[in-house]
Design an enzyme around this catalytic site. Structure first.
Site, PDB file in Angstrom:
ATOM      1  N   HIS A 193       0.600  -1.018   0.117  1.00 31.91           N
ATOM      2  CA  HIS A 193       0.076  -0.077  -0.166  1.00 31.91           C
ATOM      3  C   HIS A 193       0.948   1.090  -0.105  1.00 31.91           C
ATOM      4  O   HIS A 193       1.963   1.147   0.650  1.00 31.91           O
ATOM      5  CB  HIS A 193      -1.077   0.166   1.409  1.00 31.91           C
ATOM      6  CG  HIS A 193      -2.197  -1.104   1.234  1.00 31.91           C
ATOM      7  ND1 HIS A 193      -3.358  -0.727   1.399  1.00 31.91           N
ATOM      8  CD2 HIS A 193      -2.118  -2.176   0.360  1.00 31.91           C
ATOM      9  CE1 HIS A 193      -4.210  -1.533   1.311  1.00 31.91           C
ATOM     10  NE2 HIS A 193      -3.510  -2.537   0.652  1.00 31.91           N
TER      11      HIS A 193
ATOM     12  N   GLU B  20       1.069   3.797   1.572  1.00 31.65           N
ATOM     13  CA  GLU B  20       1.285   4.595   2.775  1.00 31.65           C
ATOM     14  C   GLU B  20       2.441   3.850   3.360  1.00 31.65           C
ATOM     15  O   GLU B  20       3.561   4.576   3.891  1.00 31.65           O
ATOM     16  CB  GLU B  20       0.020   4.503   3.924  1.00 31.65           C
ATOM     17  CG  GLU B  20      -0.776   5.562   3.660  1.00 31.65           C
ATOM     18  CD  GLU B  20      -2.095   4.617   2.769  1.00 31.65           C
ATOM     19  OE1 GLU B  20      -3.410   5.139   2.875  1.00 31.65           O
ATOM     20  OE2 GLU B  20      -1.743   3.847   1.761  1.00 31.65           O
TER      21      GLU B  20
ATOM     22  N   ARG C 233       6.412   5.196   3.876  1.00 33.73           N
ATOM     23  CA  ARG C 233       7.236   5.019   5.238  1.00 33.73           C
ATOM     24  C   ARG C 233       8.481   4.310   5.171  1.00 33.73           C
ATOM     25  O   ARG C 233       9.668   4.447   5.559  1.00 33.73           O
ATOM     26  CB  ARG C 233       6.300   4.532   6.213  1.00 33.73           C
ATOM     27  CG  ARG C 233       6.692   4.410   7.535  1.00 33.73           C
ATOM     28  CD  ARG C 233       7.213   3.173   8.000  1.00 33.73           C
ATOM     29  NE  ARG C 233       7.799   2.816   9.062  1.00 33.73           N
ATOM     30  CZ  ARG C 233       8.169   1.668   9.646  1.00 33.73           C
ATOM     31  NH1 ARG C 233       7.943   0.666   8.798  1.00 33.73           N
ATOM     32  NH2 ARG C 233       8.962   1.412  10.798  1.00 33.73           N
TER      33      ARG C 233
ATOM     34  N   CYS D 182      -6.975   3.279   4.377  1.00 35.21           N
ATOM     35  CA  CYS D 182      -7.841   1.896   4.503  1.00 35.21           C
ATOM     36  C   CYS D 182      -8.073   1.857   5.932  1.00 35.21           C
ATOM     37  O   CYS D 182      -7.202   2.032   6.668  1.00 35.21           O
ATOM     38  CB  CYS D 182      -7.318   0.546   3.653  1.00 35.21           C
ATOM     39  SG  CYS D 182      -5.766   0.162   4.323  1.00 35.21           S
TER      40      CYS D 182
ATOM     41  N   CYS E  61      -3.961   0.511   7.093  1.00 34.30           N
ATOM     42  CA  CYS E  61      -3.179   1.708   7.037  1.00 34.30           C
ATOM     43  C   CYS E  61      -3.513   2.749   7.933  1.00 34.30           C
ATOM     44  O   CYS E  61      -2.537   3.482   8.681  1.00 34.30           O
ATOM     45  CB  CYS E  61      -2.902   2.389   5.533  1.00 34.30           C
ATOM     46  SG  CYS E  61      -2.048   1.575   4.297  1.00 34.30           S
TER      47      CYS E  61
ATOM     48  N   LYS F  65      -1.812   1.253  10.993  1.00 35.50           N
ATOM     49  CA  LYS F  65      -0.366   1.542  11.190  1.00 35.50           C
ATOM     50  C   LYS F  65      -0.040   3.076  11.534  1.00 35.50           C
ATOM     51  O   LYS F  65       0.831   3.630  12.090  1.00 35.50           O
ATOM     52  CB  LYS F  65       0.257   1.146   9.677  1.00 35.50           C
ATOM     53  CG  LYS F  65       0.351  -0.397   9.736  1.00 35.50           C
ATOM     54  CD  LYS F  65       1.019  -0.864   8.451  1.00 35.50           C
ATOM     55  CE  LYS F  65       1.199  -2.286   8.480  1.00 35.50           C
ATOM     56  NZ  LYS F  65       1.828  -2.792   7.194  1.00 35.50           N
TER      57      LYS F  65
ATOM     58  N   ARG G 244      -0.596   3.854  15.060  1.00 33.50           N
ATOM     59  CA  ARG G 244       0.628   3.073  15.995  1.00 33.50           C
ATOM     60  C   ARG G 244       1.903   4.006  15.723  1.00 33.50           C
ATOM     61  O   ARG G 244       2.528   4.078  16.682  1.00 33.50           O
ATOM     62  CB  ARG G 244       1.016   1.671  15.343  1.00 33.50           C
ATOM     63  CG  ARG G 244       2.273   1.195  15.701  1.00 33.50           C
ATOM     64  CD  ARG G 244       2.385  -0.279  15.275  1.00 33.50           C
ATOM     65  NE  ARG G 244       3.845  -0.705  15.430  1.00 33.50           N
ATOM     66  CZ  ARG G 244       4.263  -2.090  15.403  1.00 33.50           C
ATOM     67  NH1 ARG G 244       3.349  -2.961  15.234  1.00 33.50           N
ATOM     68  NH2 ARG G 244       5.531  -2.377  15.388  1.00 33.50           N
TER      69      ARG G 244
ATOM     70  N   LYS H 164      12.240  -6.340   4.102  1.00 32.25           N
ATOM     71  CA  LYS H 164      12.734  -6.640   5.499  1.00 32.25           C
ATOM     72  C   LYS H 164      14.478  -6.745   5.494  1.00 32.25           C
ATOM     73  O   LYS H 164      15.284  -6.111   6.006  1.00 32.25           O
ATOM     74  CB  LYS H 164      12.189  -7.658   6.346  1.00 32.25           C
ATOM     75  CG  LYS H 164      10.928  -7.298   6.811  1.00 32.25           C
ATOM     76  CD  LYS H 164      10.240  -8.255   7.830  1.00 32.25           C
ATOM     77  CE  LYS H 164       9.081  -7.741   8.563  1.00 32.25           C
ATOM     78  NZ  LYS H 164       7.944  -7.770   7.507  1.00 32.25           N
TER      79      LYS H 164
END
Length: 516
Positions: A92, A94, A98, A147, A313, A316, A319, A449
């Site tokens: 996504h 967003e 990030r 979302c 999102c 997140k 958070r 990652k």
């Protein structure tokens, strides 16, 4: 904002203009090469960006610069996740923006620890720690309402759902008989279980809308909806608080003159999200109108026909408002968490009270956070400028013969780094790679990652041993999991957020985090 004053949290400059930020981000997108962008008039996507705002010393001048930009609407299912950390799970926009910002911050830390000149960071009080320079702030832009919970927006009777559904094209000429649009540049699949790193085949309209997590058409009957048994509520499991915000907001926006005598008013409705309630949370009632969704609930993004482990999102962003957007690894080097001072949303269905609920209210009472962390809700703004490649704009510009409208299968990442600033992916892998490259580093997104972990390890190696943060000294750290867990203050902050605000947030599978 008293909780933020003791931290080096960016001052909210009065000079931030939502339209100016949107224009800046759209212009940055326009400057990118064509690769990975939607086909005009047929494909749509979403855009998000991180903007660095710098207030010049002894001046009212404010410089704004896009440092990371992302597009994308897709998310891979749990069975496609890799224990090697080499697949991009959530694409996504967003999340892409990030993660690109993380690349940018690693570069700035490299410059700082090497004695170079960083435009972002300066030495902090603690050994091996860094903080934002005075006057530097970051804000977040997204072309569409995130979302999940923020997308559950009430509509007045006179409003229609945004982005009307596209007519089904099943058995239409140019499809494969299942509603899948044929693409000339794709080879037939050679095996059912092969995960291929190229643009995916087009699926049905309903599935494509759920890839993003937002379903645009109204459902005034739940007779055709099937609920996932895993979403059923359990009396033994703590649940998120469910509010009646949507119904209350509908009441506020209704025009009393519309309920004329002798006429039955239309059923008020809400915009839908395809993101599903996490296990243990109150299931969506699926009632007509405003009763369709539960609100204030953690949600996971839908995948391509199977569940995902990626939180919405909205969740997140909420958070990041407590833990910061820097993540666990960079918290080793940062004395204070990094927070977005402002969140700007482009022109789209939007409700500020709903955004406040989704991004701020759910975490507003978290207490006892460790040093360097605080509850720092962003200022919420909306621009009147719409992204040219939004779903609504794509439908307006669609012409006969262009084929079915669908989300763009590619995700673009651009960030302000010296090496390989552009990264285009599809299905979690680098876009355009051949099957011969499978199993090699060539297929990896620079945002996955393991790639970000290796960039972080390069930063650690470039740091003089005497200048290493205490959390990276002495311990036997080997895996990605080890380094994340060693960021003790971040983990303490996450534990407080988890226990006080998000007890149903799914725990990460440790077996997916043990790579080197």
């Amino acid at each position: 904002m008293p909780d933020c004053l003791h931290l080096n949290v960016p001052v909210r400059f009065n000079m931030v203009n939502a339209d100016e930020i949107a224009k800046l981000c759209y212009e940055r997108f326009n400057q990118l090469p064509r690769r990975g962008k939607p086909e005009p008039g047929r494909e749509w996507t979403l855009l998000a960006a991180v903007v660095k705002v710098t207030r010049c010393a002894n001046s009212d001048t404010v410089k704004k610069e896009v440092v990371s930009l992302g597009t994308g609407t897709k998310c891979i299912g749990r069975t496609a996740m890799s224990p090697n950390g080499d697949v991009l799970n959530d694409s996504h926009a967003e999340v892409i923006a990030r993660r690109g910002c993380i690349r940018y911050l690693i570069q700035e830390l490299h410059r700082a620890v090497s004695g170079g000149d960083s435009s972002v960071l300066c030495k902090a009080d603690q050994r091996g720690k860094w903080r934002l320079q005075s006057g530097v702030s970051f804000l977040f832009f997204t072309s569409h309402t995130p979302c999940g919970d923020a997308a559950i927006i009430p509509m007045a009777d006179s409003q229609s759902q945004p982005c009307p559904p596209v007519t089904s094209v099943k058995n239409h000429e140019g499809t494969d008989g299942r509603g899948n649009l044929k693409r000339k540049d794709e080879e037939p699949s050679e095996g059912k279980n092969i995960k291929r790193p190229h643009l995916e085949e087009q699926e049905t309209v309903e599935t494509k809308l759920e890839d993003r997590g937002d379903i645009k058409q109204p459902f005034l009957s739940n007779s055709s909806q099937s609920e996932d048994p895993s979403q059923s509520n359990s009396a033994d499991t703590p649940v998120e608080t469910v509010s009646q915000d949507s119904a209350q907001l509908i009441t506020k926006t209704r025009d009393p003159d519309s309920d004329r005598a002798g006429l039955h008013p239309q059923v008020s409705d809400i915009h839908r999200t395809g993101a599903k309630c996490v296990s243990g949370a109150p299931a969506d009632p699926l009632h007509p109108g405003v009763g369709y969704h539960s609100t204030g609930v953690l949600r996971v993004k839908p995948g391509r026909g199977e569940p995902t482990l990626s939180l919405s999102c909205s969740d997140k962003l909420a958070r990041w408002g407590v833990l910061g957007f820097q993540g666990a690894l960079l918290s080793h080097y940062l004395q204070e968490a990094l927070y977005f001072s402002t969140v700007v949303v482009g022109k789209c269905p939007y409700n500020k009270e709903v955004m406040q609920r989704a991004l701020v209210t759910r975490c507003s009472r978290v207490l006892d956070l460790p040093a360097g962390f605080s509850v720092c809700p962003p200022l919420l703004l909306q621009s009147g400028l719409e992204f040219p490649f939004s779903q609504a704009q794509t439908e307006l510009r669609h012409q006969a013969g262009q084929g079915r409208i669908s989300p763009c299968g590619a995700a673009i990442s651009w960030c302000n780094v010296a090496e390989q600033p552009l990264d285009v992916t599809a299905n979690g892998y680098k876009h355009g790679v051949t099957k011969k490259a499978f199993g090699t580093a060539k297929v990896r997104s620079l945002l996955c990652k393991v790639e970000l972990f290796h960039s972080f390890l390069s930063l650690v190696a470039a740091t003089d041993p005497s200048a290493l943060p205490n959390s990276l000294r002495g311990a036997e750290l080997q895996t990605y999991w080890d380094y994340k867990q060693a960021s003790q203050l971040y983990q303490q902050a996450w534990q407080q957020l988890h226990s006080q605000a998000f007890p149903l947030w799914p725990r990460s599978d440790r077996n997916l985090l043990l790579f080197h």
